[in-house]
Structure formats: structure tokens, C-alpha cells
Design an enzyme around this catalytic site. Structure first.
Site, PDB file in Angstrom:
ATOM      1  CB  CYS A  93      -0.962   0.047   1.196  1.00 13.00           C
ATOM      2  SG  CYS A  93      -0.062  -0.600   2.780  1.00 13.00           S
ATOM      3  CB  CYS A  94       2.521   3.096   2.382  1.00 12.20           C
ATOM      4  SG  CYS A  94       2.929   1.843   3.768  1.00 12.20           S
TER       5      CYS A  94
ATOM      6  CB  CYS B  57      -0.050   4.010   5.077  1.00 15.51           C
ATOM      7  SG  CYS B  57      -0.716   2.549   4.122  1.00 15.51           S
TER       8      CYS B  57
ATOM      9  CG  PHE C 280      18.689  11.919 -17.778  1.00 18.77           C
ATOM     10  CD1 PHE C 280      19.813  12.228 -17.206  1.00 18.77           C
ATOM     11  CD2 PHE C 280      17.562  12.509 -17.190  1.00 18.77           C
ATOM     12  CE1 PHE C 280      20.077  13.058 -16.191  1.00 18.77           C
ATOM     13  CE2 PHE C 280      17.698  13.185 -16.017  1.00 18.77           C
ATOM     14  CZ  PHE C 280      18.959  13.312 -15.313  1.00 18.77           C
ATOM     15  N   GLY C 281      17.879  10.973 -22.224  1.00 19.04           N
ATOM     16  CA  GLY C 281      17.586  10.004 -23.319  1.00 19.04           C
ATOM     17  C   GLY C 281      16.249   9.849 -23.758  1.00 19.04           C
TER      18      GLY C 281
ATOM     19  CG  ASP D 104      15.395  21.679 -14.022  1.00 17.58           C
ATOM     20  OD1 ASP D 104      15.105  22.821 -13.962  1.00 17.58           O
ATOM     21  OD2 ASP D 104      15.671  20.936 -14.892  1.00 17.58           O
TER      22      ASP D 104
END
Length: 569
Positions: free
Chosen positions: A132-133, A143, A319-320, A427
Site C-alpha cells: 500500500c505505501c 498508512c 537523459f535520453g 529544476d
């Protein structure tokens, strides 16, 4: 069965996996419940050997196990859990009625225990983590809120254990959202704008959903009609109101009040009774989520590449190339093939273990990595509508102000979670957020800027460096913090309310550094109110300590959304 026995039945017990590496097995056992102990035996009643037992006074939680993927490797398909001491016992019943019976009786016997859990894990512990978490410790805090006096919700004849007796579950007040999660029509954390997007996409007469109201603890029914009614939008939003009498009742039309929200919905499925149309077709966000993927393969974060199917190319990033793919030919995922020399792979792989634990509805989920070959792959949640920046630019002129505000709210929720977990994005920009099929915006690539090996992107003198999203302390001293993310969020808000324009579009990076240092800021977008622009300016305070936290920003944006919902567009 002796006179002390409350229940007795042959069920299937799963091994308790006390070590992360322990193999799983499933064995038939005769379970016997008495007032003091839950015992399980090998063999039939006439010749049985006790294999284990649990003292009733030590049980902390009894509840059904949610099993979204439906894969149960034994003939009994209805699991429930008994949490005791430091262990969880998973038991599989042959029918929903059998499971309900055991859960109900066990809950009744433990209701006076003083160690009852506040929260529990609703899904299995498997492959070294909770499904679940994705927490990886057996003793990790639960959770989801545990309600001892709420029954399992798996069958039509379920009951709720109350201190004074038993009542049918459909008569329990639906005031708390926990009680509504079982219903297809309940959409948690869906605001007015998202509701309209979902209803418009389905485009069915009488399409409806119940969602959280802008007022905490209350609910709104959002309804779509293709025929008749006032105005041209086709949307109506009805607040579910409460009577002043005791006991409280709930209503959409005052003459038709009921004791619970599910009863209101059931009534209005058959009777418009003041609504623009009947509630004909439930519209839901449920069942469209990506898989629970912790523990895919070798380790918690490692995915076996042979289980991935590569499909069409989605685009390329820092990155690609990014491709649409499927895991085990079933679940859609996005797969980034990392170009050689594009990132510091060793550092990223180590950090991936931490990043996978960051789980929030407004973050693009990292599912795992494939590091056993070159190029390495990063596997993430697939977002159908792609990059937020392109989404804005391709649909210019088709967004209402509240839709744009809702996008900012989504991003702010994700960033508030990162801030709360001491994680810095570095970013944040519209290009690094993605949009799913329902129009929900999620923050992507958080923390990834640390692993970029492109000098132009990582150096403030480089042409690719995102100067136009950065505060002075970043482009001058590379000092990143949650407060530098706040500055970037202000720029992202500007991007959203200009529908995808480039900040400082006529200026070079060098010019922007000079302008910002001298106190120059982006102008107010035409679609942004004066008050909304003031929020952006607060994000752009020169000193980091002068900027709000994401928690403060989220509170402010929530208030703006509430005003929009209360007073209309």
C-alpha cells in the site's frame, strides 16, 4: 465444536514472512476462535495438531486486505489480516460471507483491547515491503486510518460492529470520507475543475460524482446534463447539506433527507427531485491507476528488463529517449533509456531507493530501475497527456481561469509533500510536470538535476542552465533549498497563466541575471488576477527567508479555489 467455541472453519493461512527473504507458502488450517484465543490446527477436527495460536488480548487490528491486482495464489480468494504483537497473520476465506463473519466476530472480541491500532496497512506485506505505501519495515506505522467499529466492505450483507449491537453498513452515516471510498462514485481530492473535466470526457447524460467540498468535512455532488437546464455548461454542483435536527440527516433536496450519503445517492439515482437530472451514470477515477510495483524483481527497486515491453516513443529528455511500455504485458509505464554519459548513474541508482519511497498523488511515481545492462532504464508512472508545457501550448485559449488555478494547486500539493519530506526538486518548471488522462498535473523528475553531466545545464554560465526559473542564490552561489523551489514555482505559475509562454522570452540568460539582481520581475499575465500575481511576487522575494513555504502557498491557493467554487467563475 465445544461450548466455548465462537467460530470454527477450515481456512488458508499464509506464512508470516518474519524475514524479508522468507519464502511464501499457503496451507490449510482449521481455525478455532474462542473468547480468549485464536488457534489454528493441522488436520481435521477429529485428529488435529495445534500449529499456533494468538492471544485475543494481544490482537491490535482485524480487517480485510485490499487486493487491487486480484492475484491470489490459493483457492480461497477473500483475505483478511490479524495484526498482533509485531506480526501480521494473513488468512484466506472461501467466500465474502465467511470473511465477513470472521472479521465481525474477531472485532467484537477485541473491542475492549487497550492496544488497538490507530492506523493499519490495508494491503499485503510482500517482497519486503507493504504494497500500500511501500514502507520496508515490518513495524512501519500504518498508512490508513483503522476504524474498529467499521465493518469490512466486501459484500452486500456486511455489518458494522457497534458497542450496542450490529447494524447494516449502508445505514452508517457517510460523513467521513473513509466510509465513501468503497463507492465507485466517490472521488477523493477532486476539485470543481477536475470534476468538470472528467464529466466532460465521459459525456454521458446524468454523469455524476461525489467529491470533497471546499469546506472541510462536507461533500459536493457534481452532475452533468446534455439536455435542458439553465446555462450552456451542462454542469451543476450541489452541496450535500445537513439538517439542524438530531439525529443529523443529509439532503440535496430538503424534502428528501436521509441518514447517510449513500442513501441520498441511491434515492437520486431514481428521482431527480429538484436536481437538473437523475444521477444516472457514476464517473470515477478509480481503477485507472498504475500498478503497485514495489518489489518488482531482484531488489525492492530493481525491475527485471525481460518483464518490460517497449512500445512507441513518447519523446526525449535530458537523459535520453522516453518510450511508452508495459510491465508484464499488463500495466502501462514510461521507460527512460539513459544515454551513456548523460548522468552520474552510480549516484542515481543509490538515490533511487530513497526516491521510490516518495509516494503522493501529485508526484509522478518512480517504480524502479533496470541496472543489469546498458543502457540503464528508469521506469515511472505513465502520464497520458504528456508534458504540462506542451499541454498548455497546444490548447491555448481553451482553459478557464479556475482550470489554470487547479493546475497550480496540483503542483503545489506535490511540492508541499516534497518540502515536508526535506526533498528539493532543483529544476521545477512546466516542462518537468506531466498531465494524466483525467487532467491531473503531477511533478516529475524531482531531484534528477543532481545527476546531469551536461556542463551547460549544470553551470550557471551554460546556455542550457534554467536561469529564468532560478532565484539569485542559485545562479550566483548554487544554493538550492525548498525556498529556491518556491521561486521556481512562482515562475511555473506564470507559465501556466500565460498558457505556456517562455519567461523573459526576449532576454538572454546573462541579461536575466542582471535584471533579476536589480529587482526586475516577470509582468502580470492577462489571465492572472491582481491577487494571484501577488502570490507570484511573494515567491520572487530576493531573500529566501522572505518567501512563503509550500505549506503557506497551498493554503493560499486552496482559499482561492474555494472562492472560485463559492462564488462561481
Amino acid at each position: 465444536m465445544n461450548f466455548n467455541t465462537i467460530l470454527e472453519e477450515i481456512l488458508i493461512k499464509r506464512s508470516q514472512q518474519k524475514k524479508k527473504t522468507s519464502p511464501l507458502n499457503y496451507k490449510e488450517r482449521l481455525f478455532v476462535l474462542t473468547k480468549s484465543v485464536l488457534t489454528y490446527y493441522e488436520g481435521r477436527a477429529e485428529k488435529k495438531y495445534r500449529k499456533g495460536f494468538i492471544d485475543i488480548s494481544k490482537i491490535k487490528c482485524v480487517e480485510i486486505v485490499k487486493n487491487d491486482d486480484g492475484v491470489i495464489p490459493c483457492q480461497n480468494k477473500y483475505p483478511f489480516q490479524v495484526v498482533h504483537d509485531a506480526n501480521t497473520l494473513y488468512i484466506f476465506a472461501p467466500s465474502p460471507q465467511s470473511r465477513d463473519r470472521w472479521v465481525k466476530k474477531l472485532k467484537e472480541e477485541i473491542k475492549n483491547n487497550n492496544n488497538i491500532m490507530i492506523k493499519y496497512h490495508p494491503k499485503f506485506w510482500a517482497d519486503g515491503s507493504y504494497q500500500c505505501c511501500r514502507q520496508t519495515e515490518k513495524l512501519a506505522p500504518g498508512c490508513e486510518k483503522y476504524n474498529l467499529f467499521e465493518s469490512s466492505k466486501c459484500s452486500s450483507d456486511s455489518v458494522v460492529v457497534m458497542s450496542e449491537g450490529y447494524i447494516p453498513s449502508n445505514y452508517v452515516t457517510g460523513k467521513k470520507s473513509n466510509n465513501l471510498d468503497q463507492y465507485e462514485w466517490y472521488c477523493r481530492n477532486t476539485n470543481r475543475s477536475k470534476a468538470e473535466q472528467l464529466l466532460r470526457t465521459e459525456d454521458k447524460e446524468g454523469g455524476f460524482m461525489v467529491r470533497d467540498s471546499s469546506q472541510p468535512g462536507l461533500y459536493t455532488v457534481s452532475l452533468y446534463t446534455k439536455f435542458g437546464g439553465e446555462g450552456s455548461s451542462g454542469f451543476r454542483h450541489y452541496h450535500i447539506k445537513e439538517t439542524a435536527t438530531s439525529p443529523k440527516k443529509y439532503y440535496l433536496a430538503e424534502k428528501h433527507a436521509f441518514g447517510s450519503i449513500p442513501e441520498i445517492i441511491e434515492y437520486h439515482k431514481h428521482n431527480a427531485a429538484g436536481l437538473v437530472t437523475r444521477l444516472r451514470y457514476p464517473v470515477s477515477t478509480k481503477g485507472k491507476n498504475a500498478p503497485t510495483t514495489a518489489g518488482f524483481s531482484y531488489e525492492k527497486w530493481e525491475i527485471n528488463p525481460s518483464e518490460l515491453t517497449f512500445m512507441r516513443e513518447l519523446g526525449s529528455g535530458l537523459f535520453g529517449v522516453v518510450r511508452l511500455g508495459k510491465w508484464r504485458a499488463q500495466y502501462k509505464v514510461a521507460i527512460k533509456a539513459i544515454r551513456e554519459g548523460a548522468m552520474c548513474e552510480e549516484d542515481f541508482i543509490e538515490e533511487a531507493k530513497v526516491m521510490m519511497k516518495l509516494t503522493h498523488p501529485k508526484l509522478v511515481q518512480l517504480y524502479g530501475v533496470c541496472t543489469q545492462q546498458k543502457p540503464i532504464y528508469i521506469v515511472t508512472e505513465f502520464m497520458e497527456r504528456g508534458c504540462l508545457l506542451n499541454f498548455l501550448r497546444q490548447r491555448q485559449g481553451h482553459f478557464s481561469r479556475d482550470m489554470l488555478l487547479s493546475m497550480c494547486q496540483d503542483v503545489c500539493e506535490g511540492m508541499e509533500y516534497l518540502e515536508r519530506n526535506s526533498f528539493i526538486h532543483r529544476d521545477l518548471a512546466a516542462r518537468n510536470c506531466l498531465v494524466n488522462e483525467a487532467g491531473v498535473v503531477k511533478v516529475s523528475d524531482f531531484g534528477m538535476a543532481r545527476y546531469v553531466l551536461d556542463d551547460q545545464y549544470t553551470s550557471s554560465s551554460g546556455a542550457k542552465f534554467p536561469v529564468k526559473w532560478c532565484p539569485p542564490e542559485v545562479f550566483n552561489y548554487s544554493r538550492f533549498s525548498s525556498k529556491s523551489d518556491v521561486w521556481s514555482f512562482g515562475v511555473l505559475m506564470w507559465e501556466v497563466f500565460t498558457e505556456g509562454r517562455m519567461p523573459f522570452e526576449k532576454n538572454t540568460n546573462y541579461e536575466v541575471v542582471t535584471m533579476v539582481t536589480r529587482g526586475h520581475r516577470l509582468h502580470r499575465p492577462k489571465l492572472a488576477s491582481k491577487y494571484l500575481y501577488e502570490v507570484m511576487l511573494r515567491c520572487w522575494q530576493e531573500k529566501p527567508e522572505g518567501r512563503p513555504s509550500f505549506e503557506d502557498l497551498l493554503r493560499t491557493i486552496d482559499e482561492l479555489v474555494e472562492c472560485e467554487e463559492t462564488f462561481g467563475r
